[in-house]
Structure formats: C-alpha cells, structure tokens
Write a protein that holds these residues in place. Structure first.
Motif, PDB file in Angstrom:
ATOM      1  N   VAL A  97     -19.383  11.449  14.197  1.00  0.00           N
ATOM      2  CA  VAL A  97     -19.664  10.088  13.743  1.00  0.00           C
ATOM      3  C   VAL A  97     -19.818  10.132  12.234  1.00  0.00           C
ATOM      4  O   VAL A  97     -20.562  10.963  11.701  1.00  0.00           O
ATOM      5  CB  VAL A  97     -20.963   9.525  14.379  1.00  0.00           C
ATOM      6  CG1 VAL A  97     -21.262   8.137  13.845  1.00  0.00           C
ATOM      7  CG2 VAL A  97     -20.853   9.501  15.896  1.00  0.00           C
ATOM      8  N   GLN A 101     -23.332   8.560  18.679  1.00  0.00           N
ATOM      9  CA  GLN A 101     -23.405  10.023  18.606  1.00  0.00           C
ATOM     10  C   GLN A 101     -23.868  10.625  19.936  1.00  0.00           C
ATOM     11  O   GLN A 101     -23.479  11.736  20.294  1.00  0.00           O
ATOM     12  CB  GLN A 101     -24.356  10.424  17.482  1.00  0.00           C
ATOM     13  CG  GLN A 101     -24.555  11.899  17.296  1.00  0.00           C
ATOM     14  CD  GLN A 101     -25.615  12.183  16.239  1.00  0.00           C
ATOM     15  OE1 GLN A 101     -26.514  11.386  16.019  1.00  0.00           O
ATOM     16  NE2 GLN A 101     -25.496  13.312  15.595  1.00  0.00           N
ATOM     17  N   ASP A 138     -16.913   0.605   8.589  1.00  0.00           N
ATOM     18  CA  ASP A 138     -18.311   0.976   8.384  1.00  0.00           C
ATOM     19  C   ASP A 138     -18.651   2.293   9.065  1.00  0.00           C
ATOM     20  O   ASP A 138     -19.387   3.117   8.529  1.00  0.00           O
ATOM     21  CB  ASP A 138     -19.246  -0.113   8.946  1.00  0.00           C
ATOM     22  CG  ASP A 138     -19.004  -1.445   8.294  1.00  0.00           C
ATOM     23  OD1 ASP A 138     -19.064  -1.515   7.053  1.00  0.00           O
ATOM     24  OD2 ASP A 138     -18.745  -2.419   9.019  1.00  0.00           O
ATOM     25  N   ILE A 139     -18.137   2.469  10.270  1.00  0.00           N
ATOM     26  CA  ILE A 139     -18.394   3.664  11.064  1.00  0.00           C
ATOM     27  C   ILE A 139     -17.057   4.174  11.593  1.00  0.00           C
ATOM     28  O   ILE A 139     -16.243   3.396  12.092  1.00  0.00           O
ATOM     29  CB  ILE A 139     -19.341   3.358  12.251  1.00  0.00           C
ATOM     30  CG1 ILE A 139     -20.701   2.872  11.740  1.00  0.00           C
ATOM     31  CG2 ILE A 139     -19.525   4.594  13.129  1.00  0.00           C
ATOM     32  CD1 ILE A 139     -21.643   2.392  12.846  1.00  0.00           C
ATOM     33  N   ILE A 170     -15.574   7.035  14.259  1.00  0.00           N
ATOM     34  CA  ILE A 170     -15.966   7.984  15.292  1.00  0.00           C
ATOM     35  C   ILE A 170     -14.730   8.723  15.798  1.00  0.00           C
ATOM     36  O   ILE A 170     -13.640   8.160  15.889  1.00  0.00           O
ATOM     37  CB  ILE A 170     -16.728   7.320  16.457  1.00  0.00           C
ATOM     38  CG1 ILE A 170     -15.906   6.248  17.150  1.00  0.00           C
ATOM     39  CG2 ILE A 170     -18.045   6.754  15.978  1.00  0.00           C
ATOM     40  CD1 ILE A 170     -16.571   5.696  18.411  1.00  0.00           C
ATOM     41  N   MET A 172     -26.930  -0.511  11.433  1.00  0.00           N
ATOM     42  CA  MET A 172     -25.769   0.377  11.346  1.00  0.00           C
ATOM     43  C   MET A 172     -26.124   1.825  11.683  1.00  0.00           C
ATOM     44  O   MET A 172     -25.449   2.453  12.504  1.00  0.00           O
ATOM     45  CB  MET A 172     -25.122   0.320   9.963  1.00  0.00           C
ATOM     46  CG  MET A 172     -23.817   1.060   9.942  1.00  0.00           C
ATOM     47  SD  MET A 172     -22.819   0.967   8.437  1.00  0.00           S
ATOM     48  CE  MET A 172     -23.387  -0.425   7.557  1.00  0.00           C
ATOM     49  N   LEU A 173     -27.160   2.380  11.109  1.00  0.00           N
ATOM     50  CA  LEU A 173     -27.512   3.773  11.366  1.00  0.00           C
ATOM     51  C   LEU A 173     -27.959   3.981  12.817  1.00  0.00           C
ATOM     52  O   LEU A 173     -27.573   4.966  13.456  1.00  0.00           O
ATOM     53  CB  LEU A 173     -28.580   4.254  10.390  1.00  0.00           C
ATOM     54  CG  LEU A 173     -28.780   5.757  10.312  1.00  0.00           C
ATOM     55  CD1 LEU A 173     -27.473   6.506  10.077  1.00  0.00           C
ATOM     56  CD2 LEU A 173     -29.787   6.094   9.222  1.00  0.00           C
ATOM     57  N   VAL A 203     -20.686   7.601   8.952  1.00  0.00           N
ATOM     58  CA  VAL A 203     -21.094   6.308   8.408  1.00  0.00           C
ATOM     59  C   VAL A 203     -20.488   6.253   7.013  1.00  0.00           C
ATOM     60  O   VAL A 203     -20.780   7.108   6.167  1.00  0.00           O
ATOM     61  CB  VAL A 203     -22.633   6.174   8.379  1.00  0.00           C
ATOM     62  CG1 VAL A 203     -23.028   4.836   7.767  1.00  0.00           C
ATOM     63  CG2 VAL A 203     -23.210   6.317   9.787  1.00  0.00           C
ATOM     64  N   SER A 261     -26.950   2.222  15.346  1.00  0.00           N
ATOM     65  CA  SER A 261     -25.725   2.119  16.153  1.00  0.00           C
ATOM     66  C   SER A 261     -24.920   3.413  16.080  1.00  0.00           C
ATOM     67  O   SER A 261     -24.375   3.870  17.098  1.00  0.00           O
ATOM     68  CB  SER A 261     -24.874   0.946  15.661  1.00  0.00           C
ATOM     69  OG  SER A 261     -25.564  -0.260  15.864  1.00  0.00           O
ATOM     70  N   ALA A 262     -24.848   3.999  14.898  1.00  0.00           N
ATOM     71  CA  ALA A 262     -24.138   5.274  14.749  1.00  0.00           C
ATOM     72  C   ALA A 262     -24.808   6.362  15.578  1.00  0.00           C
ATOM     73  O   ALA A 262     -24.137   7.167  16.226  1.00  0.00           O
ATOM     74  CB  ALA A 262     -24.089   5.668  13.276  1.00  0.00           C
TER      75      ALA A 262
END
Length: 77
Positions: free
Chosen positions: A26, A18, A34-35, A37, A10-11, A28, A13-14
C-alpha cells in the motif's frame, strides 16, 4: 481516489486495505491517485470482486483505476 470530504480518513483507509489478504503493498501518495495498492488475485473475476467489495462499496473512495501487470521485469545486476 479518496473523496475530498474523507481526506481525514486516508491513512486509516490505507491501513484497512493493508490488512486484506490480497494486498501486497500500500502506498499513500502525494498527487493522483491518493492511494496505490498492489494486489494479487487468482483471476480477473476475483480482482473485480475485490475492487467492488473493498473499494467500490466504501464511501471513502470516489473512483478506482485498475491496471493488470502482464510481466514484472526486475533490473539485472
């Protein structure tokens, strides 16, 4: 939404999101989604292409939800 079997990504991907030029912010989140944007695109078609290319085509994400902002009103002092 991040697929349950990709939560460990997840992080990363964020951070990938970004780095994209359309992405302004972005977030989280704890909970659903979950995210989150904030992107700026030149047209609805450009937004559709952004979502398809950067979210829909990635196995990390299971679903997306798109909202269009018509007006952004800031608090007055």
């Amino acid at each position: 939404m991040v697929r349950p079997d990709f939560r460990h990504e997840m992080l990363n991907s964020a951070r990938m999101l970004q780095s994209l030029p359309e992405v302004q912010d972005v977030f989280v989140l704890g909970g659903t989604p979950d995210i989150l944007i904030h992107v700026i695109c030149t047209s609805v078609e450009a937004l559709r292409d952004f979502v398809a290319r950067n979210l829909g085509a990635k196995t990390t994400f299971s679903a997306t939800q798109t909202n269009l902002v018509f007006e952004h009103l800031s608090p007055t002092a």
